[in-house]
Design a protein around this motif. Sequence first.
Motif, PDB file in Angstrom:
ATOM      1  N   VAL A  34      92.367  20.906  70.404  1.00  0.00           N
ATOM      2  CA  VAL A  34      92.221  21.052  69.087  1.00  0.00           C
ATOM      3  C   VAL A  34      92.227  22.068  68.383  1.00  0.00           C
ATOM      4  CG1 VAL A  34      91.112  20.347  67.227  1.00  0.00           C
ATOM      5  CG2 VAL A  34      91.239  18.778  69.209  1.00  0.00           C
ATOM      6  N   ALA A  35      91.915  23.657  69.382  1.00  0.00           N
ATOM      7  CA  ALA A  35      91.962  24.969  68.643  1.00  0.00           C
ATOM      8  C   ALA A  35      92.882  25.478  68.901  1.00  0.00           C
ATOM      9  CB  ALA A  35      90.711  25.629  69.594  1.00  0.00           C
ATOM     10  N   VAL A  36      93.662  25.375  70.239  1.00  0.00           N
ATOM     11  CA  VAL A  36      94.893  25.617  70.835  1.00  0.00           C
ATOM     12  C   VAL A  36      95.673  25.333  69.136  1.00  0.00           C
ATOM     13  CG1 VAL A  36      96.397  25.940  71.677  1.00  0.00           C
ATOM     14  CG2 VAL A  36      94.748  25.855  72.819  1.00  0.00           C
ATOM     15  N   LEU A  37      95.442  24.204  68.761  1.00  0.00           N
ATOM     16  CA  LEU A  37      97.121  22.780  68.113  1.00  0.00           C
ATOM     17  C   LEU A  37      96.128  23.689  66.465  1.00  0.00           C
ATOM     18  CD1 LEU A  37      98.474  20.598  66.880  1.00  0.00           C
ATOM     19  CD2 LEU A  37      96.243  19.395  66.682  1.00  0.00           C
ATOM     20  N   LEU A  38      95.099  23.953  65.910  1.00  0.00           N
ATOM     21  CA  LEU A  38      94.616  24.599  64.851  1.00  0.00           C
ATOM     22  C   LEU A  38      94.979  25.844  64.806  1.00  0.00           C
ATOM     23  CD1 LEU A  38      91.142  22.634  63.905  1.00  0.00           C
ATOM     24  CD2 LEU A  38      93.479  22.701  63.229  1.00  0.00           C
ATOM     25  N   PHE A  39      94.976  26.521  65.645  1.00  0.00           N
ATOM     26  CA  PHE A  39      95.552  27.691  66.110  1.00  0.00           C
ATOM     27  C   PHE A  39      96.626  28.098  65.502  1.00  0.00           C
ATOM     28  CE2 PHE A  39      97.282  31.816  67.490  1.00  0.00           C
ATOM     29  CZ  PHE A  39      96.504  32.908  66.776  1.00  0.00           C
ATOM     30  N   PHE A  40      97.910  27.443  66.316  1.00  0.00           N
ATOM     31  CA  PHE A  40      99.284  27.951  65.726  1.00  0.00           C
ATOM     32  C   PHE A  40      99.565  26.866  64.659  1.00  0.00           C
ATOM     33  CE2 PHE A  40      98.588  28.778  70.419  1.00  0.00           C
ATOM     34  CZ  PHE A  40      99.667  30.348  70.747  1.00  0.00           C
ATOM     35  N   GLY A  41      99.293  25.905  64.567  1.00  0.00           N
ATOM     36  CA  GLY A  41      99.345  25.391  62.980  1.00  0.00           C
ATOM     37  C   GLY A  41      98.823  25.811  62.018  1.00  0.00           C
ATOM     38  N   LEU A  42      97.966  26.210  61.236  1.00  0.00           N
ATOM     39  CA  LEU A  42      97.469  26.511  60.748  1.00  0.00           C
ATOM     40  C   LEU A  42      97.809  28.389  60.173  1.00  0.00           C
ATOM     41  CD1 LEU A  42      94.044  24.899  60.285  1.00  0.00           C
ATOM     42  CD2 LEU A  42      96.513  24.702  58.989  1.00  0.00           C
ATOM     43  N   ALA A  43      97.458  28.952  62.058  1.00  0.00           N
ATOM     44  CA  ALA A  43      97.427  30.695  61.628  1.00  0.00           C
ATOM     45  C   ALA A  43      98.493  31.327  62.286  1.00  0.00           C
ATOM     46  CB  ALA A  43      95.996  31.360  62.395  1.00  0.00           C
ATOM     47  N   TYR A  44      98.856  30.658  62.728  1.00  0.00           N
ATOM     48  CA  TYR A  44     100.599  31.528  63.553  1.00  0.00           C
ATOM     49  C   TYR A  44     101.697  30.575  63.702  1.00  0.00           C
ATOM     50  CZ  TYR A  44      99.939  35.871  66.500  1.00  0.00           C
ATOM     51  OH  TYR A  44      99.885  36.770  66.969  1.00  0.00           O
ATOM     52  N   PRO A  45     102.059  29.707  62.897  1.00  0.00           N
ATOM     53  CA  PRO A  45     103.006  28.896  62.601  1.00  0.00           C
ATOM     54  C   PRO A  45     104.172  29.462  62.817  1.00  0.00           C
ATOM     55  CG  PRO A  45     102.302  28.802  60.235  1.00  0.00           C
ATOM     56  CD  PRO A  45     101.159  29.828  61.355  1.00  0.00           C
ATOM     57  N   LEU A  84      94.153  33.331  78.855  1.00  0.00           N
ATOM     58  CA  LEU A  84      95.189  33.980  79.274  1.00  0.00           C
ATOM     59  C   LEU A  84      96.410  33.290  79.127  1.00  0.00           C
ATOM     60  CD1 LEU A  84      93.608  35.024  82.557  1.00  0.00           C
ATOM     61  CD2 LEU A  84      93.611  36.517  80.273  1.00  0.00           C
ATOM     62  N   LEU A  85      97.233  32.594  79.366  1.00  0.00           N
ATOM     63  CA  LEU A  85      98.868  31.981  78.531  1.00  0.00           C
ATOM     64  C   LEU A  85      98.483  32.191  77.080  1.00  0.00           C
ATOM     65  CD1 LEU A  85      99.011  29.325  81.269  1.00  0.00           C
ATOM     66  CD2 LEU A  85     100.267  31.004  81.010  1.00  0.00           C
ATOM     67  N   TRP A  86      96.950  31.776  75.826  1.00  0.00           N
ATOM     68  CA  TRP A  86      96.995  31.927  74.720  1.00  0.00           C
ATOM     69  C   TRP A  86      97.563  33.136  74.689  1.00  0.00           C
ATOM     70  CZ3 TRP A  86      92.280  28.609  71.577  1.00  0.00           C
ATOM     71  CH2 TRP A  86      92.585  28.818  70.491  1.00  0.00           C
ATOM     72  N   LEU A  87      96.815  33.942  75.405  1.00  0.00           N
ATOM     73  CA  LEU A  87      97.213  35.595  74.955  1.00  0.00           C
ATOM     74  C   LEU A  87      98.585  35.974  74.900  1.00  0.00           C
ATOM     75  CD1 LEU A  87      93.089  37.107  76.423  1.00  0.00           C
ATOM     76  CD2 LEU A  87      94.283  37.434  73.932  1.00  0.00           C
ATOM     77  N   ALA A 139     103.091  23.857  67.333  1.00  0.00           N
ATOM     78  CA  ALA A 139     101.876  23.891  67.749  1.00  0.00           C
ATOM     79  C   ALA A 139     100.790  22.703  69.217  1.00  0.00           C
ATOM     80  CB  ALA A 139     100.368  23.452  66.889  1.00  0.00           C
ATOM     81  N   ALA A 140     101.194  20.953  68.968  1.00  0.00           N
ATOM     82  CA  ALA A 140     101.348  19.985  69.623  1.00  0.00           C
ATOM     83  C   ALA A 140     101.377  20.916  70.646  1.00  0.00           C
ATOM     84  CB  ALA A 140     101.338  18.572  68.945  1.00  0.00           C
ATOM     85  N   ILE A 141     102.725  21.111  70.921  1.00  0.00           N
ATOM     86  CA  ILE A 141     103.183  20.906  72.266  1.00  0.00           C
ATOM     87  C   ILE A 141     102.498  21.727  73.665  1.00  0.00           C
ATOM     88  CG2 ILE A 141     105.542  21.687  73.933  1.00  0.00           C
ATOM     89  CD1 ILE A 141     106.943  20.259  71.754  1.00  0.00           C
ATOM     90  N   ILE A 142     102.136  23.377  72.641  1.00  0.00           N
ATOM     91  CA  ILE A 142     101.991  24.407  73.275  1.00  0.00           C
ATOM     92  C   ILE A 142     100.065  23.956  74.061  1.00  0.00           C
ATOM     93  CG2 ILE A 142      99.865  26.845  72.938  1.00  0.00           C
ATOM     94  CD1 ILE A 142     102.980  26.968  71.322  1.00  0.00           C
ATOM     95  N   ALA A 143      99.537  22.621  72.484  1.00  0.00           N
ATOM     96  CA  ALA A 143      98.383  22.588  72.736  1.00  0.00           C
ATOM     97  C   ALA A 143      98.242  22.259  74.064  1.00  0.00           C
ATOM     98  CB  ALA A 143      97.498  21.663  71.169  1.00  0.00           C
ATOM     99  N   ILE A 144      99.117  20.774  74.538  1.00  0.00           N
ATOM    100  CA  ILE A 144      99.032  19.808  75.455  1.00  0.00           C
ATOM    101  C   ILE A 144      99.090  20.392  76.916  1.00  0.00           C
ATOM    102  CG2 ILE A 144     100.322  17.995  76.288  1.00  0.00           C
ATOM    103  CD1 ILE A 144     101.302  16.888  73.351  1.00  0.00           C
ATOM    104  N   LEU A 145      99.783  21.562  76.534  1.00  0.00           N
ATOM    105  CA  LEU A 145     100.439  22.802  78.580  1.00  0.00           C
ATOM    106  C   LEU A 145      99.373  23.237  78.656  1.00  0.00           C
ATOM    107  CD1 LEU A 145     104.664  23.520  77.256  1.00  0.00           C
ATOM    108  CD2 LEU A 145     103.927  21.495  78.491  1.00  0.00           C
ATOM    109  N   LEU A 146      98.240  23.188  77.347  1.00  0.00           N
ATOM    110  CA  LEU A 146      97.324  24.745  77.753  1.00  0.00           C
ATOM    111  C   LEU A 146      96.101  23.692  78.305  1.00  0.00           C
ATOM    112  CD1 LEU A 146      97.463  27.885  75.308  1.00  0.00           C
ATOM    113  CD2 LEU A 146      98.445  27.461  77.913  1.00  0.00           C
ATOM    114  N   SER A 147      95.966  22.696  77.680  1.00  0.00           N
ATOM    115  CA  SER A 147      95.469  21.524  78.717  1.00  0.00           C
ATOM    116  C   SER A 147      95.122  20.849  79.727  1.00  0.00           C
ATOM    117  CB  SER A 147      94.783  20.132  77.163  1.00  0.00           C
ATOM    118  OG  SER A 147      94.426  21.079  75.971  1.00  0.00           O
TER     119      SER A 147
END
Length: 464
Positions: free
Chosen positions: A14-25, A106-109, A73-81
């Motif tokens: 969820v944190a990954v999803l919100l970051f890319f969806g809200l802060a980094y779209p 590290l992949l998030w970075l 953002a959802a795709i990235i969140a699913i893959l990193l999770s």
Amino acid sequence: MNLVKCLISSLFGVAVLLFFGLAYPHHLHYQEQYQLFLFDSTYVWEIVRQPGGIADLLGRFCTQFFLYAWVGAAIIAILLSAIQLLTLRLVNSQLAYGLTFVPSFLLWLYLLDENALMSGVWAVLITLLITWAIVKLTKGWTCRVLLIAVLPLLYFLVGPVCLPIPIDSLWSGIHYHRYPTVFPWLLWGAALSIWMIFGLNFLIRRRQVHFSHLSSLTPYLSFLLVAGIMGTLVWKNANFKAEKVMQYDFMARHQQWNRILQTISAEKPNNQIGVTVQNLALAMNGMLLEQMGNFNQNGIAGLLPDVQEDATSPLPTAEAFYQLGMINVAQRTVFEAQEAILDFQKSGRCYQRLAQTNLINGQYAVARKYLMALQKTLFYRDWANETLPLLGNEEAIDKHPEYGRLRQWNYKDDSYFSDHTTPEMLESLYSCNPDNRMAYQYLLAYYILTGDRERFNQFMSTKQ
């Protein structure tokens, strides 16, 4: 794996999803516009026949969905999770629980870099999946032999990230980063961290070390420590200035003129792309001459900047050329921007605009080439199907609210244009069609910004 750990993994996603969806779209939108994924056998074969081609293909397939930021953002969140859960399944150690999040962080970075490609994430995930399958299905020496034997297959599927040590002769040319000369250290760090966690877990089991004296809260405290350190690194390394620039480019691409006006009213842009888009939105709403003094200007570079030799900055300028009716200049600028993409991909955004400029110019055979390619995409197909019937249909083009207007505004005679915008270019554009209020606004704005009172007064006198 207990319920609490499942909940923590879900919260990480969820944190990954919100970051890319809200802060980094807009970083996701940026990624999408510099590739053209085709549902075409030749295109697919050209990718998968290369070492690492499967990971590359899957990465490109996912990136096409970045047109919609929340989907990306959802795709990235699913893959990193998934990477974190697989690491946890393979390690299954109370002490190392927090460390199982390190590869995903590290992949998030790694993905904070707008030129880092999704193929790297898929390379790590596929390697983990195959390793997990081998470990679960075999034991002892059979497991070790299979892990070694599968390396050539993994190299062909995902590239050298499957190897514990990067070797120059192996990784050069693998499609992990848009810049071929850039070594993706964070991606390799994520891959190597998994091997280090495996090694730590192996040593713990080999030495039969027991941690019965540890508190039951130790795994969760280790997670909080890792999350605190890595989360801080993510936030501090996020390029929010670039995100803002990409936002202006995105709004110009989708012609969201009113949204641009709302954005610049809240925060005046102070970079070249932002100022260019700001002035274009003001002109599109007929407000450039009366409002330009209320906003930051970058001299005449804030109107129509000189075209740079890169893939990013020319596109907002090309949008201004297009809306002014300078169709040939817009076409050349977009084409050169596409050719400047450093990993030699094509661009759905550029293909769409090149189809439009050739349609307006009556170059129907060329326009058809671009539209036929766009028909093989997922998200540009409907637009291509709607546009194809316009080819050769002069009456329909003339009646079209955008193409008909721009065809009327376009230059009627061939002439030479330098790379530097000059008032003569705008004067010629306005003299061809005095109804072109865009050219009128840009021309007077040019005189105002250069302080050329003589030519300003001379022009105004000829209008009276």
